[in-house]
Design a protein around this motif. Structure first.
Motif, PDB file in Angstrom:
ATOM      1  N   ASN A   1       7.897  61.798  -3.957  1.00 32.17           N
ATOM      2  CA  ASN A   1       8.467  60.536  -4.415  1.00 32.17           C
ATOM      3  C   ASN A   1       8.917  59.609  -3.282  1.00 32.17           C
ATOM      4  OD1 ASN A   1      10.715  61.823  -3.466  1.00 32.17           O
ATOM      5  ND2 ASN A   1      11.750  61.972  -5.432  1.00 32.17           N
ATOM      6  N   GLY A   2       8.670  60.008  -2.043  1.00 35.21           N
ATOM      7  CA  GLY A   2       9.019  59.164  -0.908  1.00 35.21           C
ATOM      8  C   GLY A   2      10.498  59.137  -0.546  1.00 35.21           C
ATOM      9  N   MET A   3      11.304  59.977  -1.169  1.00 39.97           N
ATOM     10  CA  MET A   3      12.739  60.014  -0.845  1.00 39.97           C
ATOM     11  C   MET A   3      12.952  60.576   0.549  1.00 39.97           C
ATOM     12  SD  MET A   3      14.726  61.250  -4.207  1.00 39.97           S
ATOM     13  CE  MET A   3      15.400  59.994  -5.250  1.00 39.97           C
ATOM     14  N   THR A   4      13.971  60.047   1.228  1.00 45.76           N
ATOM     15  CA  THR A   4      14.329  60.557   2.547  1.00 45.76           C
ATOM     16  C   THR A   4      15.821  60.853   2.594  1.00 45.76           C
ATOM     17  OG1 THR A   4      14.722  58.363   3.452  1.00 45.76           O
ATOM     18  CG2 THR A   4      12.499  59.250   3.707  1.00 45.76           C
ATOM     19  N   PHE A   5      16.146  61.846   3.380  1.00 41.62           N
ATOM     20  CA  PHE A   5      17.531  62.249   3.598  1.00 41.62           C
ATOM     21  C   PHE A   5      17.709  62.292   5.114  1.00 41.62           C
ATOM     22  CE2 PHE A   5      15.989  63.794  -0.366  1.00 41.62           C
ATOM     23  CZ  PHE A   5      17.000  63.484  -1.251  1.00 41.62           C
ATOM     24  N   ASP A   6      18.302  61.243   5.660  1.00 45.19           N
ATOM     25  CA  ASP A   6      18.332  61.055   7.107  1.00 45.19           C
ATOM     26  C   ASP A   6      19.647  61.536   7.712  1.00 45.19           C
ATOM     27  OD1 ASP A   6      17.949  60.272   9.716  1.00 45.19           O
ATOM     28  OD2 ASP A   6      17.189  58.289   9.194  1.00 45.19           O
ATOM     29  N   GLY A   7      19.544  62.559   8.551  1.00 50.83           N
ATOM     30  CA  GLY A   7      20.711  63.088   9.229  1.00 50.83           C
ATOM     31  C   GLY A   7      21.233  62.176  10.327  1.00 50.83           C
ATOM     32  N   ARG A   8      20.468  61.166  10.689  1.00 51.42           N
ATOM     33  CA  ARG A   8      20.895  60.238  11.737  1.00 51.42           C
ATOM     34  C   ARG A   8      21.599  59.002  11.162  1.00 51.42           C
ATOM     35  NH1 ARG A   8      15.232  59.222  13.926  1.00 51.42           N
ATOM     36  NH2 ARG A   8      15.037  59.294  11.690  1.00 51.42           N
ATOM     37  N   ALA A   9      21.718  58.932   9.843  1.00 50.54           N
ATOM     38  CA  ALA A   9      22.352  57.764   9.214  1.00 50.54           C
ATOM     39  C   ALA A   9      23.793  57.624   9.691  1.00 50.54           C
ATOM     40  CB  ALA A   9      22.315  57.908   7.693  1.00 50.54           C
ATOM     41  N   THR A  10      24.219  56.388   9.922  1.00 48.46           N
ATOM     42  CA  THR A  10      25.592  56.130  10.372  1.00 48.46           C
ATOM     43  C   THR A  10      26.357  55.239   9.401  1.00 48.46           C
ATOM     44  OG1 THR A  10      24.802  54.276  11.700  1.00 48.46           O
ATOM     45  CG2 THR A  10      25.039  56.403  12.821  1.00 48.46           C
ATOM     46  N   ASP A  11      25.641  54.448   8.610  1.00 44.77           N
ATOM     47  CA  ASP A  11      26.284  53.555   7.652  1.00 44.77           C
ATOM     48  C   ASP A  11      26.922  54.379   6.531  1.00 44.77           C
ATOM     49  OD1 ASP A  11      26.637  50.770   6.445  1.00 44.77           O
ATOM     50  OD2 ASP A  11      25.603  51.877   4.833  1.00 44.77           O
ATOM     51  N   PRO A  12      28.208  54.174   6.228  1.00 50.96           N
ATOM     52  CA  PRO A  12      28.891  54.978   5.214  1.00 50.96           C
ATOM     53  C   PRO A  12      28.250  54.880   3.823  1.00 50.96           C
ATOM     54  CG  PRO A  12      30.460  53.555   6.369  1.00 50.96           C
ATOM     55  CD  PRO A  12      29.111  53.231   6.884  1.00 50.96           C
ATOM     56  N   ILE A  13      27.773  53.711   3.449  1.00 53.24           N
ATOM     57  CA  ILE A  13      27.136  53.553   2.129  1.00 53.24           C
ATOM     58  C   ILE A  13      25.817  54.331   2.095  1.00 53.24           C
ATOM     59  CG2 ILE A  13      26.119  51.903   0.505  1.00 53.24           C
ATOM     60  CD1 ILE A  13      29.171  51.741   0.662  1.00 53.24           C
ATOM     61  N   GLU A  14      25.044  54.231   3.170  1.00 53.80           N
ATOM     62  CA  GLU A  14      23.775  54.963   3.244  1.00 53.80           C
ATOM     63  C   GLU A  14      24.026  56.472   3.179  1.00 53.80           C
ATOM     64  OE1 GLU A  14      19.913  55.472   6.222  1.00 53.80           O
ATOM     65  OE2 GLU A  14      21.441  53.959   6.688  1.00 53.80           O
ATOM     66  N   LYS A  15      25.051  56.949   3.889  1.00 52.70           N
ATOM     67  CA  LYS A  15      25.377  58.370   3.872  1.00 52.70           C
ATOM     68  C   LYS A  15      25.844  58.816   2.487  1.00 52.70           C
ATOM     69  CE  LYS A  15      27.995  59.554   7.421  1.00 52.70           C
ATOM     70  NZ  LYS A  15      28.887  59.482   8.594  1.00 52.70           N
ATOM     71  N   ALA A  16      26.682  58.010   1.850  1.00 53.46           N
ATOM     72  CA  ALA A  16      27.189  58.355   0.513  1.00 53.46           C
ATOM     73  C   ALA A  16      26.049  58.400  -0.501  1.00 53.46           C
ATOM     74  CB  ALA A  16      28.250  57.348   0.085  1.00 53.46           C
ATOM     75  N   THR A  17      25.141  57.432  -0.414  1.00 56.29           N
ATOM     76  CA  THR A  17      23.988  57.408  -1.322  1.00 56.29           C
ATOM     77  C   THR A  17      23.112  58.629  -1.100  1.00 56.29           C
ATOM     78  OG1 THR A  17      24.025  54.990  -1.301  1.00 56.29           O
ATOM     79  CG2 THR A  17      21.994  56.047  -2.054  1.00 56.29           C
ATOM     80  N   ARG A  18      22.839  58.934   0.173  1.00 58.43           N
ATOM     81  CA  ARG A  18      22.038  60.118   0.526  1.00 58.43           C
ATOM     82  C   ARG A  18      22.659  61.379  -0.066  1.00 58.43           C
ATOM     83  NH1 ARG A  18      23.193  61.577   6.395  1.00 58.43           N
ATOM     84  NH2 ARG A  18      25.040  62.369   5.346  1.00 58.43           N
ATOM     85  N   ASP A  19      23.967  61.540   0.116  1.00 62.54           N
ATOM     86  CA  ASP A  19      24.649  62.746  -0.343  1.00 62.54           C
ATOM     87  C   ASP A  19      24.679  62.848  -1.871  1.00 62.54           C
ATOM     88  OD1 ASP A  19      24.984  63.256   2.333  1.00 62.54           O
ATOM     89  OD2 ASP A  19      27.118  62.730   2.364  1.00 62.54           O
ATOM     90  N   ALA A  20      24.840  61.710  -2.550  1.00 63.91           N
ATOM     91  CA  ALA A  20      24.864  61.711  -4.018  1.00 63.91           C
ATOM     92  C   ALA A  20      23.493  62.071  -4.581  1.00 63.91           C
ATOM     93  CB  ALA A  20      25.316  60.350  -4.535  1.00 63.91           C
TER      94      ALA A  20
END
Length: 195
Positions: free
Chosen positions: A100-119
């Motif tokens: 499905n093209g989803m990515t989970f980036d361990g290098r993300a620094t933006d809090p919203i991007e990290k929260a979305t990734r984790d959810a």
């Protein structure tokens, strides 16, 4: 940055790793960077207990990109998948799902991007375990109905366990050597040996 592909198939009966090798190739991963555990349950066998997965984690210890068809290839248990993904994220690994093209980036620094990734990760981990349990329950119900009607004889074995067990004992062979000799998965050798 190194790019690895991890695949897993639950059984060697009727399934093949060929489609996962094709998936890896289509996503630019060379064959030497493809790791596939065959004959291994994603629900009953933790990632750390799988030979090929251990190689993946070792090779990604300094970061990189991990490509999987779907997160359930890593694990079908919520807690195991969540713990494993957290380890990868803390190492700065980027996990990409080809389905499905989803990515989970361990290098993300933006809090919203990290929260979305984790959810999204939490949701997909829960969905993977629920899907496994639902399919197992539906299979049990189908077998019970077929047995009640006298129409269920069980799945036919593709190999003779007695021959496998005898050859292994006679040759003092390891599980891996026996699996290679008969062209079967290690899980099948373990079942044959235990019988």
């Amino acid at each position: 940055m190194r790019k690895l592909y991890y695949g897993r198939i639950s059984t060697t009966d009727g399934q093949s790793a060929a489609s996962q090798y094709e998936d890896a190739k289509a996503h630019g991963v060379s064959e030497k960077d493809v790791f596939i555990d065959e004959g291994v349950s994603g629900y009953h066998v933790a990632p750390g207990d799988r030979e090929q997965w251990r190689k993946v984690e070792h090779d990604l210890r300094h970061g990189g990109v991990l490509i999987v068809r779907w997160l359930d290839r890593i694990s079908r248990r919520y807690d195991e998948l969540h713990r494993t993904m957290r380890r990868l994220i803390e190492l700065g690994v980027r996990v990409e799902c080809t389905l499905n093209g989803m990515t989970f980036d361990g290098r993300a620094t933006d809090p919203i991007e990290k929260a979305t990734r984790d959810a999204v990760l939490a949701f997909m981990a829960a969905q993977g375990e629920a899907d496994y349990k639902n399919r197992a329950e539906m299979q049990r119900r189908g077998v019970a109905i077929a047995k009640a009607k006298g129409k269920y004889a069980g799945r036919q074995r593709t190999v003779d366990y007695a021959i496998i067990k005898a050859w292994r004992t006679e040759n003092g062979a390891s599980i891996k050597q026996t699996a290679e000799r008969f062209g079967i998965g290690t899980a099948t050798v373990k079942r044959a040996s235990a019988e």
